[in-house]
Design a protein around this motif. Structure first.
Motif, PDB file in Angstrom:
ATOM      1  N   LYS A   1      31.160 -11.695  22.447  1.00  0.00           N
ATOM      2  CA  LYS A   1      29.916 -11.676  23.230  1.00  0.00           C
ATOM      3  C   LYS A   1      29.852 -10.441  24.123  1.00  0.00           C
ATOM      4  CE  LYS A   1      27.839 -15.589  22.114  1.00  0.00           C
ATOM      5  NZ  LYS A   1      26.454 -15.636  21.594  1.00  0.00           N
ATOM      6  N   ASP A   2      31.003  -9.992  24.602  1.00  0.00           N
ATOM      7  CA  ASP A   2      31.048  -8.827  25.474  1.00  0.00           C
ATOM      8  C   ASP A   2      30.808  -7.534  24.686  1.00  0.00           C
ATOM      9  OD1 ASP A   2      31.658  -7.219  27.844  1.00  0.00           O
ATOM     10  OD2 ASP A   2      33.553  -6.768  26.842  1.00  0.00           O
ATOM     11  N   ARG A   3      31.473  -7.403  23.536  1.00  0.00           N
ATOM     12  CA  ARG A   3      31.422  -6.147  22.796  1.00  0.00           C
ATOM     13  C   ARG A   3      30.188  -6.020  21.902  1.00  0.00           C
ATOM     14  NH1 ARG A   3      37.809  -5.325  21.067  1.00  0.00           N
ATOM     15  NH2 ARG A   3      38.627  -5.250  23.207  1.00  0.00           N
ATOM     16  N   TRP A   4      29.690  -7.139  21.380  1.00  0.00           N
ATOM     17  CA  TRP A   4      28.556  -7.112  20.472  1.00  0.00           C
ATOM     18  C   TRP A   4      27.541  -8.172  20.909  1.00  0.00           C
ATOM     19  CZ3 TRP A   4      29.309  -2.884  17.847  1.00  0.00           C
ATOM     20  CH2 TRP A   4      30.619  -2.498  17.501  1.00  0.00           C
ATOM     21  N   PRO A   5      26.891  -7.959  22.041  1.00  0.00           N
ATOM     22  CA  PRO A   5      26.049  -9.010  22.628  1.00  0.00           C
ATOM     23  C   PRO A   5      24.826  -9.401  21.802  1.00  0.00           C
ATOM     24  CG  PRO A   5      25.818  -6.940  23.840  1.00  0.00           C
ATOM     25  CD  PRO A   5      26.962  -6.758  22.909  1.00  0.00           C
ATOM     26  N   ASN A   6      24.445  -8.582  20.838  1.00  0.00           N
ATOM     27  CA  ASN A   6      23.261  -8.926  20.039  1.00  0.00           C
ATOM     28  C   ASN A   6      23.626  -9.474  18.667  1.00  0.00           C
ATOM     29  OD1 ASN A   6      24.184  -6.523  18.934  1.00  0.00           O
ATOM     30  ND2 ASN A   6      22.143  -5.802  18.401  1.00  0.00           N
ATOM     31  N   ARG A   7      24.904  -9.790  18.450  1.00  0.00           N
ATOM     32  CA  ARG A   7      25.345 -10.311  17.168  1.00  0.00           C
ATOM     33  C   ARG A   7      25.622 -11.814  17.264  1.00  0.00           C
ATOM     34  NH1 ARG A   7      23.899  -5.954  15.445  1.00  0.00           N
ATOM     35  NH2 ARG A   7      24.985  -4.654  13.925  1.00  0.00           N
ATOM     36  N   THR A   8      25.344 -12.515  16.155  1.00  0.00           N
ATOM     37  CA  THR A   8      25.678 -13.929  16.056  1.00  0.00           C
ATOM     38  C   THR A   8      27.194 -14.078  15.983  1.00  0.00           C
ATOM     39  OG1 THR A   8      23.634 -14.433  14.897  1.00  0.00           O
ATOM     40  CG2 THR A   8      25.438 -15.998  14.619  1.00  0.00           C
ATOM     41  N   VAL A   9      27.726 -15.040  16.735  1.00  0.00           N
ATOM     42  CA  VAL A   9      29.164 -15.289  16.744  1.00  0.00           C
ATOM     43  C   VAL A   9      29.431 -16.644  16.092  1.00  0.00           C
ATOM     44  CG1 VAL A   9      31.241 -15.552  18.149  1.00  0.00           C
ATOM     45  CG2 VAL A   9      29.460 -13.921  18.833  1.00  0.00           C
ATOM     46  N   VAL A  10      30.178 -16.604  14.999  1.00  0.00           N
ATOM     47  CA  VAL A  10      30.530 -17.806  14.244  1.00  0.00           C
ATOM     48  C   VAL A  10      32.039 -18.015  14.366  1.00  0.00           C
ATOM     49  CG1 VAL A  10      30.432 -18.948  11.993  1.00  0.00           C
ATOM     50  CG2 VAL A  10      28.710 -17.221  12.605  1.00  0.00           C
ATOM     51  N   VAL A  11      32.450 -19.253  14.569  1.00  0.00           N
ATOM     52  CA  VAL A  11      33.872 -19.570  14.657  1.00  0.00           C
ATOM     53  C   VAL A  11      34.222 -20.612  13.608  1.00  0.00           C
ATOM     54  CG1 VAL A  11      35.763 -20.405  16.095  1.00  0.00           C
ATOM     55  CG2 VAL A  11      33.900 -19.074  17.132  1.00  0.00           C
ATOM     56  N   GLU A  12      35.223 -20.302  12.805  1.00  0.00           N
ATOM     57  CA  GLU A  12      35.708 -21.263  11.814  1.00  0.00           C
ATOM     58  C   GLU A  12      36.665 -22.239  12.490  1.00  0.00           C
ATOM     59  OE1 GLU A  12      37.016 -20.114   7.614  1.00  0.00           O
ATOM     60  OE2 GLU A  12      38.928 -20.524   8.623  1.00  0.00           O
ATOM     61  N   CYS A  13      36.401 -23.515  12.332  1.00  0.00           N
ATOM     62  CA  CYS A  13      37.214 -24.551  12.966  1.00  0.00           C
ATOM     63  C   CYS A  13      37.702 -25.551  11.921  1.00  0.00           C
ATOM     64  CB  CYS A  13      36.404 -25.300  14.032  1.00  0.00           C
ATOM     65  SG  CYS A  13      35.848 -24.254  15.397  1.00  0.00           S
ATOM     66  N   GLU A  14      38.965 -25.888  12.021  1.00  0.00           N
ATOM     67  CA  GLU A  14      39.545 -26.872  11.105  1.00  0.00           C
ATOM     68  C   GLU A  14      39.705 -28.233  11.758  1.00  0.00           C
ATOM     69  OE1 GLU A  14      43.156 -24.901  10.045  1.00  0.00           O
ATOM     70  OE2 GLU A  14      42.202 -23.761   8.404  1.00  0.00           O
ATOM     71  N   ARG A  15      39.483 -28.280  13.093  1.00  0.00           N
ATOM     72  CA  ARG A  15      39.642 -29.544  13.833  1.00  0.00           C
ATOM     73  C   ARG A  15      38.506 -29.675  14.841  1.00  0.00           C
ATOM     74  NH1 ARG A  15      44.218 -26.814  14.908  1.00  0.00           N
ATOM     75  NH2 ARG A  15      43.730 -26.905  17.148  1.00  0.00           N
ATOM     76  N   SER A  16      38.214 -30.896  15.229  1.00  0.00           N
ATOM     77  CA  SER A  16      37.115 -31.132  16.165  1.00  0.00           C
ATOM     78  C   SER A  16      37.402 -30.546  17.540  1.00  0.00           C
ATOM     79  CB  SER A  16      36.838 -32.637  16.282  1.00  0.00           C
ATOM     80  OG  SER A  16      37.988 -33.327  16.752  1.00  0.00           O
ATOM     81  N   ASP A  17      38.680 -30.499  17.954  1.00  0.00           N
ATOM     82  CA  ASP A  17      38.983 -29.947  19.276  1.00  0.00           C
ATOM     83  C   ASP A  17      38.704 -28.445  19.323  1.00  0.00           C
ATOM     84  OD1 ASP A  17      41.406 -29.951  17.530  1.00  0.00           O
ATOM     85  OD2 ASP A  17      42.302 -28.845  19.203  1.00  0.00           O
TER      86      ASP A  17
END
Length: 305
Positions: free
Chosen positions: A204-220
């Protein structure tokens, strides 16, 4: 909407949705490479045996049911081989095909029609296969009554990504990022050196106009990603039951907030399982199979006269 110019004298039956078309530059480049592969070093040795003054009308005809894609590639192929050929289209990208459907006709010199035939059909059959495969996934998801959308991945044939992603759109699917500069996707291998919250914060700091997606394998992990401000969470290799739990947990976390993190189910999702994932209420389902495992659609060129 716009009318597609099919070449020197080609016509199209009504408006064509540019949303379904790949970039013209990508089409031109792909066709140039394909024709170079077919015509170097000596050209079409067989077609020059045909009398130079022989003319023909040939029909592009579907041999099986499916969804059409790749018309622009056919137009470009015939135009590069012989711009005097006339193409007339009955159907457009995104149209449903029945076995026996006449897609369009090409008129002109028999020699050049034959020279362009296989390259044109290779594009049309492959891309229609991708569109048909996509439509099968989309139809299965829609049958659940959910609003879940099906989209693709970067698991595409090198050099043909723009064309395959257009074929996905023709099949009713949506496009994930086109390349590594399109969006930031923090996957499990990235997380070996970064925490979820740290990764989202840096992005968010370096590329504030880009969508950030996070791959998660667990609900936490999903909870941390949402709280850190991720725009989208990819629920990877979860069962439909686990995805349902994550959808409910994310709704509880975000409440009525106008800014909502999108949830995507991904990982080994097949035509047989896509409905179960769509029924969870997840926003998006992605599958590399719609591009990298699509069979070709059988389409032929029949000489009519």
């Amino acid at each position: 909407m716009a009318f597609r110019d099919t070449g020197k004298n080609g016509t199209m039956p009504g408006p064509v949705d540019d949303y379904l078309s790949p970039p013209a530059l990508a089409v031109r480049s792909a066709v140039e490479r394909a024709l170079a592969e077919d015509l170097t070093p000596l050209g079409d040795l067989t077609s020059v045996l045909v009398p130079a003054d022989a003319v023909t009308t040939a029909e592009l005809r579907a041999r099986q049911a499916g969804v059409l894609a790749g018309v622009d590639c056919v137009i470009e192929t015939f135009a590069q081989v012989d711009p005097s050929l006339t193409l007339t289209w009955r159907l457009s990208d995104g149209d449903r095909l029945e076995a026996g459907s006449v897609i369009g006709t090409v008129e002109g010199h028999l020699r050049t029609v034959l020279t362009a035939e296989r390259t044109a059909l290779n594009f049309l059959s492959h891309l229609s296969g991708v569109a048909t495969n996509t439509a099968a996934f989309v139809d299965r998801a829609a049958a659940t009554g959910s609003s879940t959308r099906v989209w693709d991945t970067r698991k595409t044939t090198p050099g043909l990504r723009s064309l395959q992603k257009a074929a996905v759109r023709a099949g009713g699917g949506r496009n994930h990022r086109a390349n590594l500069s399109d969006a930031i996707m923090v996957k499990d291998n990235h997380l070996t050196g970064l925490g979820v919250a740290e990764a989202v914060g840096l992005a968010k700091d370096r590329w504030p106009n880009r969508t950030v997606v996070v791959e998660c394998e667990r609900s936490d992990q999903m909870v941390v990603a949402i709280e850190a401000g991720a725009d989208s969470v990819l629920l990877d290799n979860m069962t439909p039951e686990q995805v349902s739990e994550c959808v409910a947990l994310a709704a509880e976390l975000q409440g009525s907030s106008p800014r909502r993190c999108l949830l995507e189910a991904s990982g080994a999702i097949t035509l047989e399982t896509v409905a179960a994932y769509a029924a969870t209420g997840v926003d998006l389902v992605s599958s590399g199979a719609i591009t990298n495992s699509a069979p070709v659609l059988d389409i032929g060129l029949d000489i009519a006269t």
